[in-house]
Motif scaffolding. Sequence first.
Motif, PDB file in Angstrom:
ATOM      1  N   VAL A  62       0.843  -1.196   0.000  1.00 49.38           N
ATOM      2  CA  VAL A  62       0.000   0.000   0.000  1.00 49.38           C
ATOM      3  C   VAL A  62       0.881   1.249   0.000  1.00 49.38           C
ATOM      4  O   VAL A  62       0.654   2.188  -0.763  1.00 49.38           O
ATOM      5  N   MET A 111      -6.331   2.662  -2.913  1.00 48.83           N
ATOM      6  CA  MET A 111      -7.579   3.222  -2.382  1.00 48.83           C
ATOM      7  C   MET A 111      -8.773   2.770  -3.207  1.00 48.83           C
ATOM      8  O   MET A 111      -9.884   2.714  -2.704  1.00 48.83           O
ATOM      9  N   PRO A 115     -10.123  -1.125  -0.644  1.00 51.06           N
ATOM     10  CA  PRO A 115     -10.735  -0.516   0.546  1.00 51.06           C
ATOM     11  C   PRO A 115     -11.349  -1.527   1.514  1.00 51.06           C
ATOM     12  O   PRO A 115     -11.210  -1.383   2.730  1.00 51.06           O
ATOM     13  N   VAL A 118      -8.525  -3.278   3.397  1.00 49.36           N
ATOM     14  CA  VAL A 118      -7.911  -2.388   4.375  1.00 49.36           C
ATOM     15  C   VAL A 118      -8.819  -2.235   5.595  1.00 49.36           C
ATOM     16  O   VAL A 118      -8.342  -2.239   6.733  1.00 49.36           O
ATOM     17  N   LYS A 126      -3.825   0.037   7.945  1.00 45.61           N
ATOM     18  CA  LYS A 126      -4.699   1.217   8.023  1.00 45.61           C
ATOM     19  C   LYS A 126      -3.876   2.501   8.062  1.00 45.61           C
ATOM     20  O   LYS A 126      -4.251   3.507   7.451  1.00 45.61           O
ATOM     21  N   TYR A 129      -2.635   3.194   4.507  1.00 45.67           N
ATOM     22  CA  TYR A 129      -3.760   3.671   3.693  1.00 45.67           C
ATOM     23  C   TYR A 129      -4.096   5.116   4.068  1.00 45.67           C
ATOM     24  O   TYR A 129      -4.307   5.963   3.205  1.00 45.67           O
TER      25      TYR A 129
END
Length: 196
Positions: A62, A111, A115, A118, A126, A129
């Motif tokens: 990420v 993203m 999502p 995550v 988290k 992100y």
Amino acid sequence: MPYTTEHKQQTRARIVECARVLFNRKGFTEVSIDEIMASAGLTRGGFYNHFRTKEELFVEAVAIYQDFNPIDRWPQLDFDPERCGTAFARQMVDVYLSREHLDDIEGHCPMIALPSDVARAGAGVKRAYHSLLERMAGMFAQSAGASAGAQAARRHGLALAALCVGGMVLARTVEDDALREEIRAAARSTAHDLID
């Protein structure tokens, strides 16, 4: 003979990139360590020389998107990192909401692609992100101009980020190509309205 530090870094980067592609394609839970390592041309045993857990790898997969240069992936798009203010924000919207980005499952921003994964992940994922979202919103906030004030600029940046990400998430989930295009175009047009 032991591997050099540079070789270890290159191997780690290859694992992260292979994982990022596989996570985008299949999601976090559907990808095994064995599959990631096979994609990187390595054995499972080598995984633990670089990462303690699959989630630790997910964090890096990420986080690497923060350094993503769209021209490296889609050279045909108009993107100049030297642009400033509203010109920079408009090009970000155009690239993010481009057909190239929408059609490139392996190149999607986390993203858009991850999502739900995550939301179910641990704190490290988290945070990565969150950092990615903050960076995107911050870039958009700069386009609001100094006269807007910090709070208004942040709200502006978050709204643009939410519009871009949300538009692409919806467009990605729709199979009807005409509707996908309509969603993407509507998000792009509305984002431009917010910038101008």
